[in-house]
Design an enzyme around this catalytic site. Sequence first.
Site, PDB file in Angstrom:
ATOM      1  CG  ASN A   1      -8.070   1.364  -0.141  1.00 33.51           C
ATOM      2  OD1 ASN A   1      -6.973   1.343  -0.125  1.00 33.51           O
ATOM      3  ND2 ASN A   1      -8.912   0.748   0.381  1.00 33.51           N
TER       4      ASN A   1
ATOM      5  CG  HIS B   1      -4.165   0.691   3.902  1.00 28.93           C
ATOM      6  ND1 HIS B   1      -3.477  -0.192   3.263  1.00 28.93           N
ATOM      7  CD2 HIS B   1      -5.429   1.531   3.406  1.00 28.93           C
ATOM      8  CE1 HIS B   1      -4.244  -0.102   2.087  1.00 28.93           C
ATOM      9  NE2 HIS B   1      -5.436   0.369   2.005  1.00 28.93           N
TER      10      HIS B   1
ATOM     11  CB  CYS C   1      -0.833   0.016   1.206  1.00 23.24           C
ATOM     12  SG  CYS C   1       0.022  -0.001   2.981  1.00 23.24           S
TER      13      CYS C   1
END
Length: 401
Positions: free
Chosen positions: A358, A337, A54
């Site tokens: 995302n 994240h 991520c």
Amino acid sequence: MKKMTTLALVAIMALSASAAKKKAPAKDANKPVFTTIKENPITSIKDQNRSGTCWDYSTLSFFEAEILKATGKSYDLDESFVANKTYMDRAIQVVRFHGDCQFSQGGSAEDVLHTLKTHGIVPQGIMPFPGSLYGDSLNNFNEFFGQMEPYVAAIAKSSARKISNQWKVGLQGILDAYLGKCPEKFTFEGKEYTPKSFMASLGINLDDYVSITSYTHHPFYSTFAVEVQDNWRFPQSYNLPMDEMMRVIDNAVENGYTIAWGGDVSEEGFTRNGLAYAVDGKAAQSLAGSDMARWLNLAQDKKRNIIDSLGCKVPEVKPTQEMRQERFDNWELTDDHGMLIYGVAKDQYGKEYYLVKNSWGETGAYKGIWYMTKDYIALNTMDFLINKNAIPADIRKKLGI
């Protein structure tokens, strides 16, 4: 007869319409209805799939948005190039520390910035598509790290009095086998580049980027390396009071900038359907019914069911500086994240949310976008990378930048 038939048809149609109206489900007043206040341009949604990258996807997405803002040109930069360079650098550090530090899939925004400065970058399509080298359609790091982790550990924990540099050759082979070999030269849109010359052509200044955080165990307006394992390069972050940290985010979005955000998404209020709330557990339990077990004793899925049922009426805690520090010190606030903040919206009750991109593909109710309340971001931010020109002038003055 024709007139009677027509009247009968009209009556039947009226009855059908009435029945359909009765069957229509009632609107859920708790379901958020969003109005966008500000939305800055971003590139397309990507999918990191089964990889702990991520940090790579979110930060390259940030730089893609920076390039788009500066030049109007849209690029898809290659995450595999960054991962290849970063994992070698991290392995070298682990060996230097004789294994007394972590080697893992995770990383930070600094890893991407360091790669861009030191090695450059390539556009997507120059290296193999993620997963394609081992027969997958997207990244799957299970086998990859199953090979690489014990290899690095064996070198780092070796009982030898002296090791050669050949271990790097072997590790590079593993990296290239799963991620693809990083090119020394390549052709893009009819022009030949090196990774460094391509980076130089993208129209941004890599010295413009700084990291921001907010904790009380270091003096405000100073810099320190946030003490989490994936900050293994020990990048320095500017330490601001929480309210000024949030002012930086708001000012950035208002002025057309995005933010490479790192924080905690393991909280119950972060749903898999595209929403995130800083849930006040006690108040949520009270609203959901007095016959329920205490919130803290509920299973995670039951808590999320309550949050889903309450929707945008879920009660939120009001974050404080003390709350942030306590949660960091007791391990409740974790570095989970990386995502990209790029806009602001409000729901039908006036509550404001950040639009957040995302890297899980087009999942959830909003096709890969999350609506995260400002209270959630204030409470759960670990740190973020931002263009220093997006920081309000008075805060920049306090920081000396």
